[in-house]
Write an enzyme that holds these catalytic residues in place. Structure first.
Site, mmCIF file in Angstrom:
data_model
loop_
_atom_site.group_PDB
_atom_site.id
_atom_site.type_symbol
_atom_site.label_atom_id
_atom_site.label_comp_id
_atom_site.label_asym_id
_atom_site.label_seq_id
_atom_site.Cartn_x
_atom_site.Cartn_y
_atom_site.Cartn_z
ATOM 1 N N MET A 65 1.089 0.460 5.128
ATOM 2 C CA MET A 65 0.419 1.642 4.599
ATOM 3 C C MET A 65 0.538 1.633 3.079
ATOM 4 O O MET A 65 1.563 2.044 2.516
ATOM 5 C CB MET A 65 1.016 2.901 5.208
ATOM 6 C CG MET A 65 0.714 3.030 6.676
ATOM 7 S SD MET A 65 1.156 4.667 7.297
ATOM 8 C CE MET A 65 0.515 4.547 8.973
ATOM 9 N N ASP A 66 -0.518 1.177 2.443
ATOM 10 C CA ASP A 66 -0.516 0.986 0.994
ATOM 11 C C ASP A 66 -0.556 2.328 0.267
ATOM 12 O O ASP A 66 -1.390 3.186 0.574
ATOM 13 C CB ASP A 66 -1.731 0.139 0.597
ATOM 14 C CG ASP A 66 -1.857 -0.025 -0.899
ATOM 15 O OD1 ASP A 66 -1.002 -0.697 -1.493
ATOM 16 O OD2 ASP A 66 -2.808 0.543 -1.464
#
Length: 584
Positions: free
Chosen positions: A241-242
């Site tokens: 999850m950037d």
């Protein structure tokens, strides 16, 4: 006898859990209806599985390589195919997981400004290449959910007042007080968009080409969940999850790590693990250590969190020859609950982050580290402060060059120091991840940095496969030395139960030049004492100081040396590591 829970009751329980998440995020909305939509998008209305709480989905054999899809090239071949061949040739039965950095069509930021989440960049290959890689390796893909490219069709529609996209982006009145916003960049926060009739100001945390999505609109959440379902179908098992810390904004707050952000992570965790109980979520939150730890939640948010404080602390340790801060940090790190663990890395496609060192290194120590890295050819990227000033955000440098010397200057210990850094990473609690360029000892790429016009490109070299294979095979090359030493250490680690990511870890106190800790397997049968000389001088350690049990036989796994006299001492050469164990 344990009875299998009826599938309908599983679905009902999941729907209620999702509804509860949504009630926190979207009070006042029809949360049961949104929940039904999300379950349908994830196909949980057809097949809903039950994950086991606190189950470790990993062991000591799990290790990851981080790479761009086009790091290794071959003429007339898709880069994804070339990468797959290189990984199978060199790392089968050694490294079982691969993080392929964004492989979608993009407009900037080397992939993190996504134009189309549902396509593979045709310059790299197609979904069939991704599926083939996922059959041989656990595949991690980026879920870039905070923002998309200004060229994404959603944003094109936004500018034209069309759907989908018309209400997908976060806009704000520029007269609002935005002084408390935490920024990772120095570019303007707001971008003005005019259609001739009105001007809107869209939020751009990372720059004008990366436009922030507005999760206050449940339709945006639904779009992201639809993308997640596609990635699962395409073989993605691990979701990175950037920049997830920034996804929820509230004027008057710092707009980072808000309660709604954590609830979104919990919601996505619920959906993903009920679709695939073996899937893993990793949060990428390049923030101070205390804030980063919160993304474990109560073992109900991320399965793994990036150990962002490790790279700056470890580089500081090795160039200063003093492990005091690294040792203090290690003692402060809580053991991860079963079902969660740390994701350890010391090099990546980005730089060595300095925010995670805040509160751990003094301003003077950070300045000394920055100066040393600049002396070794590194560059500095900056972030904006709320008073209009700027502050160093990260150091951009290839790790091999970062460790070419100490604060006193370059020396002859570069390879030994570089290997020492990775031996420490391999032994610590958590899952180790190697940047591909570190595995082959890549140096600073100034030509690519100048061509691309940004500092991070210094550590994003592209290799021709034939050239890289020649360098790996050349026994006189530092690439050969690094590659085969790391392969050997990886193989040793894989066979040690005491290196399970959740095995017990205690910090040992053997002075400021020996960074030492003890690992014990979960069945308590194997102990490994990890002694690392982090200085450029030989260090003597009394075996009695590490409390080796005299009734056991002890051996160093790396040198194969035996230790029978508990009253003896051992000399560690500069940057030498011992893994002393009672089981082998």
């Amino acid at each position: 006898m344990t009875q299998t829970q009826p599938e309908t009751s599983i679905q009902e329980a999941v729907q209620q859990k999702v509804t509860d998440h949504l009630a926190v995020i979207y009070p006042g909305h029809d949360c049961p209806a949104i929940a039904r939509q999300l379950l349908k998008l994830m196909r949980l209305d057809e097949d809903c599985q039950s994950p086991l709480a606190h189950k470790n989905l990993w062991d000591q054999t799990d290790m990851m390589v981080i790479t761009y899809a086009n790091t290794i090239l071959k003429e007339n071949q898709h880069p994804l195919e070339t990468l797959h061949h290189f990984l199978k040739t060199h790392f089968t039965m050694l490294i079982n997981s691969v993080h392929i950095l964004p492989f979608f069509p993009y407009s900037s930021d080397d992939g993190f400004s996504v134009i189309d989440y549902k396509k593979v960049n045709p310059e790299l290959g197609d979904w069939s290449d991704i599926l083939r890689i996922s059959t041989d390796f656990h595949l991690m893909a980026d879920l870039v959910i905070n923002h998309c490219s200004a060229q994404h069709q959603w944003f094109v529609n936004f500018q034209e007042g069309k759907s989908p996209g018309r209400d997908y982006f976060f806009t704000v009145d520029p007269n609002e007080d935005l002084s408390g916003i935490v920024r990772p960049r120095t570019t303007p926060l707001l971008r003005s968009i005019s259609n001739g009739e009105e001007t809107k100001y869209v939020w751009c945390t990372f720059g004008p080409d990366q436009v922030d999505l507005d999760f206050r609109n449940p339709r945006v959440l639904m779009e992201i969940v639809d993308i997640i379902r596609l990635y699962l179908d395409m073989g993605v098992r691990i979701f990175r999850m950037d920049a997830v810390a920034f996804v929820w904004k509230r004027i008057g707050s710092s707009c980072i790590n808000l309660d709604e952000t954590h609830e979104i992570v919990r919601l996505l965790r619920t959906l993903i693990e009920h679709a695939d109980p073996n899937a893993v979520i990793i949060t990428e939150t390049n923030i101070p250590n205390r804030e980063n730890l919160t993304y474990f939640g109560n073992a109900n948010e991320a399965h793994c969190i990036y150990n962002f404080s490790l790279p700056p602390l470890l580089v500081h340790t090795l160039v200063s020859g003093n492990c005091r801060h690294l040792k203090s940090w290690l003692m402060s790190m809580p053991p991860a609950q079963n079902g969660t663990t740390y994701f350890n890395f010391i090099a990546s496609h980005d730089g060595i982050g300095l925010r995670p060192a805040e509160g751990l290194l003094s301003e003077e120590e950070q300045e000394a580290l920055i100066q040393t890295m600049e002396n070794f050819g590194g560059k500095i990227s900056w972030r904006a402060l709320d008073d209009g000033n700027k502050k160093p955000y990260e150091i951009n440098i290839a790790l091999f060059d970062a460790l070419k010397g100490t604060t006193a200057g370059e020396d002859q210990w570069q390879i030994e120091r570089f290997i020492c850094a990775h031996v420490i990473m391999l032994a610590l609690e958590g899952i180790p991840a190697f940047y591909l360029h570190s595995l082959v000892g890549t140096t600073n790429d100034y030509q690519r940095m100048h061509e691309h016009g940004h500092n991070r490109a210094i550590n994003r070299r592209q290799w021709q496969e034939a050239e890289l294979n020649r360098k790996i095979a050349d026994r006189k090359s530092h690439h050969h030395q690094v590659f085969y030493q790391l392969r050997n250490l990886i193989q040793i680690r894989r066979e040690q139960p005491a290196f399970h990511p959740n095995a017990t870890q205690f910090t040992l106190h053997l002075g400021d030049q020996i960074f030492a800790f003890w690992r014990q397997s979960m069945d308590r049968r194997q102990s490994i004492f990890c002694l690392n000389n982090i200085s450029d001088e030989p260090q003597v350690v009394l075996l009695s100081s590490i409390n080796l049990i005299g009734t056991e036989h002890w051996k160093d796994l790396i040198s194969n040396e035996f230790f029978d006299d508990m009253s003896a001492s051992v000399t560690l050469e500069p940057y030498q590591t011992l893994w002393i164990t009672n089981r082998w």
